[in-house]
Design a protein around this motif. Structure first.
Motif, PDB file in Angstrom:
ATOM      1  N   GLU A   1       3.092   3.406  -2.133  1.00  0.00           N
ATOM      2  CA  GLU A   1       3.395   3.561  -3.553  1.00  0.00           C
ATOM      3  C   GLU A   1       4.865   3.826  -3.840  1.00  0.00           C
TER       4      GLU A   1
ATOM      5  N   VAL B   1      -1.567  -3.670  -6.394  1.00  0.00           N
ATOM      6  CA  VAL B   1      -1.704  -2.282  -5.946  1.00  0.00           C
ATOM      7  C   VAL B   1      -3.036  -1.720  -6.424  1.00  0.00           C
TER       8      VAL B   1
ATOM      9  N   VAL C   1       0.494   5.360  -9.279  1.00  0.00           N
ATOM     10  CA  VAL C   1       1.685   4.513  -9.396  1.00  0.00           C
ATOM     11  C   VAL C   1       1.319   3.132  -9.922  1.00  0.00           C
ATOM     12  N   GLY C   2       0.269   2.521  -9.372  1.00  0.00           N
ATOM     13  CA  GLY C   2      -0.140   1.196  -9.808  1.00  0.00           C
ATOM     14  C   GLY C   2      -0.555   1.169 -11.257  1.00  0.00           C
TER      15      GLY C   2
ATOM     16  N   ARG D   1       0.814  -1.231   0.000  1.00  0.00           N
ATOM     17  CA  ARG D   1       0.000   0.000   0.000  1.00  0.00           C
ATOM     18  C   ARG D   1       0.838   1.268   0.000  1.00  0.00           C
TER      19      ARG D   1
ATOM     20  N   LYS E   1      -5.963  -0.174  -4.362  1.00  0.00           N
ATOM     21  CA  LYS E   1      -6.207   1.247  -4.601  1.00  0.00           C
ATOM     22  C   LYS E   1      -6.465   1.466  -6.087  1.00  0.00           C
TER      23      LYS E   1
ATOM     24  N   SER F   1      -4.855   4.403  -7.817  1.00  0.00           N
ATOM     25  CA  SER F   1      -3.423   4.562  -7.602  1.00  0.00           C
ATOM     26  C   SER F   1      -2.740   4.948  -8.907  1.00  0.00           C
TER      27      SER F   1
ATOM     28  N   SER G   1       6.720   1.373  -6.376  1.00  0.00           N
ATOM     29  CA  SER G   1       7.340   1.930  -7.573  1.00  0.00           C
ATOM     30  C   SER G   1       8.801   1.496  -7.668  1.00  0.00           C
TER      31      SER G   1
END
Length: 161
Positions: free
Chosen positions: A44, A70, A79-80, A42, A74, A77, A48
């Motif tokens: 990020e 991820v 980043v995800g 969780r 989320k 997200s 990453s």
């Protein structure tokens, strides 16, 4: 799980032999990274970092697995979703990369780096009109010294031919 302990586990996994050592089978390192990132899934920044390490060693498939986890936790997200764009692009799955690029753009609609990713993946997926549209957007709005603008100029010349 105490943060320091999980940090150490991830660091140990990242220090296993990797690309620089030209190890032929990197599955041990990939699995160790995948396991070590679970308590941090969780966060990020950690995610990453782990995914980038997997990409650098040439294991986009494990990056996809982590990025999907991820996004499951989320859905919004950045980043995800962006990791999925890059992971699918590295896996030559351009239609999936494009799909996640369009989702990522919704999370950050003014990001010209996402636009060039969308344009490049659209071109590779055969979505030429979409590629032209996003390429034009980058050409119009990206800063003069950006990689996105340089890539858009190259892509524009490819799209004309």
């Amino acid at each position: 799980v105490k943060p320091l302990k999980v940090d150490i586990e991830l660091l140990k996994a990242l220090n296993l032999p990797g690309t620089r050592e030209k190890v032929s089978d990197l599955s041990t390192r990939s699995e160790a990274i995948k396991k070590a990132i679970q308590p941090l899934i969780r966060d990020e920044d950690y995610v990453s970092f782990a995914i980038q390490n997997l990409f650098n060693q040439g294991d986009a498939s494990q990056g996809v697995v982590i990025a999907k986890e991820v996004v499951r936790y989320k859905p919004n997200s950045w980043v995800g979703n962006q990791a999925l764009v890059l992971a699918f692009a590295n896996s030559n799955n351009h239609s999936e990369s494009l799909k996640y690029g369009l989702l990522t753009e919704k999370l950050d609609p003014l990001n010209y780096n996402i636009w060039i990713n969308i344009a490049m993946q659209a071109q590779k997926a055969g979505e030429i009109e979409l590629a032209k549209q996003y390429c034009q957007r980058v050409l119009q709005f990206a800063p003069a010294d950006s990689d996105a603008l340089r890539n858009a100029r190259v892509l524009q010349s490819m799209l004309k031919s």
